[in-house]
Scaffold this active site. Structure first.
Site, PDB file in Angstrom:
ATOM      1  N   HIS A  18       0.843  -1.208   0.000  1.00  0.00           N
ATOM      2  CA  HIS A  18       0.000   0.000   0.000  1.00  0.00           C
ATOM      3  C   HIS A  18       0.878   1.258   0.000  1.00  0.00           C
ATOM      4  O   HIS A  18       0.595   2.223  -0.702  1.00  0.00           O
ATOM      5  CB  HIS A  18      -0.888   0.041   1.250  1.00  0.00           C
ATOM      6  N   LYS A  42     -15.881  -7.073   6.485  1.00  0.00           N
ATOM      7  CA  LYS A  42     -14.615  -7.815   6.394  1.00  0.00           C
ATOM      8  C   LYS A  42     -14.132  -8.251   7.779  1.00  0.00           C
ATOM      9  O   LYS A  42     -13.071  -8.865   7.880  1.00  0.00           O
ATOM     10  CB  LYS A  42     -13.540  -6.940   5.742  1.00  0.00           C
ATOM     11  N   ARG A  91      -2.383  -5.560  -8.358  1.00  0.00           N
ATOM     12  CA  ARG A  91      -1.221  -6.410  -8.074  1.00  0.00           C
ATOM     13  C   ARG A  91      -1.048  -7.483  -9.135  1.00  0.00           C
ATOM     14  O   ARG A  91       0.043  -7.869  -9.484  1.00  0.00           O
ATOM     15  CB  ARG A  91      -1.366  -7.074  -6.701  1.00  0.00           C
ATOM     16  N   SER A 129      -3.351  -7.991   3.002  1.00  0.00           N
ATOM     17  CA  SER A 129      -3.484  -7.806   4.454  1.00  0.00           C
ATOM     18  C   SER A 129      -3.867  -9.122   5.127  1.00  0.00           C
ATOM     19  O   SER A 129      -3.394  -9.420   6.227  1.00  0.00           O
ATOM     20  CB  SER A 129      -4.523  -6.727   4.744  1.00  0.00           C
TER      21      SER A 129
HETATM   22  N1  COA Z   1      -0.339  -4.030  -1.441  1.00  0.00           N
HETATM   23  C1  COA Z   1      -0.763  -4.960  -0.611  1.00  0.00           C
HETATM   24  N2  COA Z   1      -2.042  -5.370  -0.534  1.00  0.00           N
HETATM   25  C2  COA Z   1      -2.905  -4.776  -1.354  1.00  0.00           C
HETATM   26  C3  COA Z   1      -2.529  -3.789  -2.272  1.00  0.00           C
HETATM   27  C4  COA Z   1      -1.177  -3.412  -2.303  1.00  0.00           C
HETATM   28  N3  COA Z   1      -0.716  -2.496  -3.129  1.00  0.00           N
HETATM   29  N4  COA Z   1      -3.611  -3.413  -2.951  1.00  0.00           N
HETATM   30  C5  COA Z   1      -4.627  -4.134  -2.484  1.00  0.00           C
HETATM   31  N5  COA Z   1      -4.204  -4.962  -1.524  1.00  0.00           N
HETATM   32  C6  COA Z   1      -4.970  -5.957  -0.800  1.00  0.00           C
HETATM   33  C7  COA Z   1      -5.489  -5.480   0.517  1.00  0.00           C
HETATM   34  O1  COA Z   1      -4.530  -5.714   1.520  1.00  0.00           O
HETATM   35  C8  COA Z   1      -6.726  -6.323   0.676  1.00  0.00           C
HETATM   36  O2  COA Z   1      -6.369  -7.574   1.185  1.00  0.00           O
HETATM   37  P1  COA Z   1      -7.389  -8.435   2.047  1.00  0.00           P
HETATM   38  O3  COA Z   1      -8.589  -8.666   1.181  1.00  0.00           O
HETATM   39  O4  COA Z   1      -6.595  -9.617   2.324  1.00  0.00           O
HETATM   40  O5  COA Z   1      -7.732  -7.619   3.254  1.00  0.00           O
HETATM   41  C9  COA Z   1      -7.218  -6.503  -0.758  1.00  0.00           C
HETATM   42  O6  COA Z   1      -6.113  -6.262  -1.570  1.00  0.00           O
HETATM   43  C10 COA Z   1      -8.262  -5.527  -1.206  1.00  0.00           C
HETATM   44  O7  COA Z   1      -8.450  -4.622  -0.222  1.00  0.00           O
HETATM   45  P2  COA Z   1      -8.510  -3.053  -0.284  1.00  0.00           P
HETATM   46  O8  COA Z   1      -7.594  -2.459  -1.298  1.00  0.00           O
HETATM   47  O9  COA Z   1      -8.383  -2.556   1.099  1.00  0.00           O
HETATM   48  O10 COA Z   1      -9.884  -2.854  -0.816  1.00  0.00           O
HETATM   49  P3  COA Z   1     -11.153  -3.376  -0.162  1.00  0.00           P
HETATM   50  O11 COA Z   1     -11.710  -4.300  -1.174  1.00  0.00           O
HETATM   51  O12 COA Z   1     -10.977  -3.876   1.204  1.00  0.00           O
HETATM   52  O13 COA Z   1     -11.903  -2.013  -0.024  1.00  0.00           O
HETATM   53  C11 COA Z   1     -13.301  -0.255  -0.707  1.00  0.00           C
HETATM   54  C12 COA Z   1     -12.728  -1.617  -0.998  1.00  0.00           C
HETATM   55  C13 COA Z   1     -13.297   0.105   0.760  1.00  0.00           C
HETATM   56  C14 COA Z   1     -12.496   0.768  -1.458  1.00  0.00           C
HETATM   57  C15 COA Z   1     -14.724  -0.305  -1.277  1.00  0.00           C
HETATM   58  O14 COA Z   1     -15.409  -1.377  -0.662  1.00  0.00           O
HETATM   59  C16 COA Z   1     -15.483   0.957  -1.028  1.00  0.00           C
HETATM   60  O15 COA Z   1     -15.290   1.898  -1.769  1.00  0.00           O
HETATM   61  N6  COA Z   1     -16.370   0.974  -0.008  1.00  0.00           N
HETATM   62  C17 COA Z   1     -17.171   2.122   0.343  1.00  0.00           C
HETATM   63  C18 COA Z   1     -18.629   1.875  -0.046  1.00  0.00           C
HETATM   64  C19 COA Z   1     -18.802   2.068  -1.534  1.00  0.00           C
HETATM   65  O16 COA Z   1     -18.659   3.142  -2.073  1.00  0.00           O
HETATM   66  N7  COA Z   1     -19.190   0.969  -2.207  1.00  0.00           N
HETATM   67  C20 COA Z   1     -19.414   0.973  -3.629  1.00  0.00           C
HETATM   68  C21 COA Z   1     -18.158   0.738  -4.400  1.00  0.00           C
HETATM   69  S1  COA Z   1     -18.445   0.705  -6.133  1.00  0.00           S
END
Ligand code: COA
Length: 165
Positions: A18, A42, A91, A129
């Site tokens: 990140h 989550k 990724r 994560s």
């Molecule tokens: N390095 C390491 N890990 C990474 C990474 C990077 N560069 N990029 C993504 N990841 C991993 C994260 O660690 C996470 O791992 P996990 O699933 O094991 O926890 C996974 O990829 C994806 O997580 P993240 O990037 O945190 O996204 P998310 O899917 O958890 O979050 C939101 C998504 C919060 C952005 C999205 O749900 C959101 O916008 N929510 C608000 C409500 C909304 O507007 N909803 C409609 C969306 S269209």
């Protein structure tokens, strides 16, 4: 005009992958807001305040980065912050389908906000994560994969969990 981008995620916890994305994003935009979603669905290990604190500590030496929790649709948060873009990390090919769906949905909700995808260094392309938490839960070494403060908090968290058992 200030060019602001939002980098949203759950950050449970923030990893070096990140951070790599944040460092790339600040080179392109005037300011970057790391927006932390509560994401109760989550079942995060760390509470929202702890996640905000961990990210703040991790980015303290990177200029023009703000960290905040958000509790709305991400697109509404972008509008509130007058952001031009949403940053997401890609990724591997496996990230694409979910990201594509979110990007198009966000575009439907507000066509003015662009989704921008950045690739982390290859050495972080396998990081997530969940994997970090799984390794740390078994006492594995994640020191080179997360910021130092996160490493300490993970150790403390799993030690507390063990004591409670
Ligand atoms: N390095 C390491 N890990 C990474 C990474 C990077 N560069 N990029 C993504 N990841 C991993 C994260 O660690 C996470 O791992 P996990 O699933 O094991 O926890 C996974 O990829 C994806 O997580 P993240 O990037 O945190 O996204 P998310 O899917 O958890 O979050 C939101 C998504 C919060 C952005 C999205 O749900 C959101 O916008 N929510 C608000 C409500 C909304 O507007 N909803 C409609 C969306 S269209």
């Amino acid at each position: 005009m200030q060019r602001t981008a939002i980098y949203p995620g759950t950050f449970d916890p923030i990893t070096n992958g990140h951070l790599d994305i944040i460092r790339r994003a600040v080179k392109i935009f005037d300011s970057v807001v790391v927006a932390i979603a509560d994401n109760k669905g989550k079942d995060p290990l760390f509470g929202i305040d702890e996640r905000v604190a961990m990210v703040q500590e991790a980015v303290k030496d990177i200029p023009h980065v703000e960290v905040e929790a958000f509790h709305t649709l991400i697109i509404e948060y972008c509008q509130k912050k007058k952001a031009l873009a949403l940053i997401r990390g890609l990724r591997a090919v496996s990230d694409f389908e979910y990201e594509f769906q979110m990007a198009l949905m966000n575009r439907k909700l507000d066509p003015e906000v662009e989704s921008v995808f950045l690739m982390p260094k290859e050495k972080y392309s396998y990081l997530s994560s969940s994997l970090i938490k799984e390794i740390a839960a078994f006492g594995g070494d994640v020191a080179c994969l997360v910021p130092e403060g996160v490493h300490h908090r993970l150790k403390r968290k799993f030690a507390e969990k063990k004591e409670r058992k």
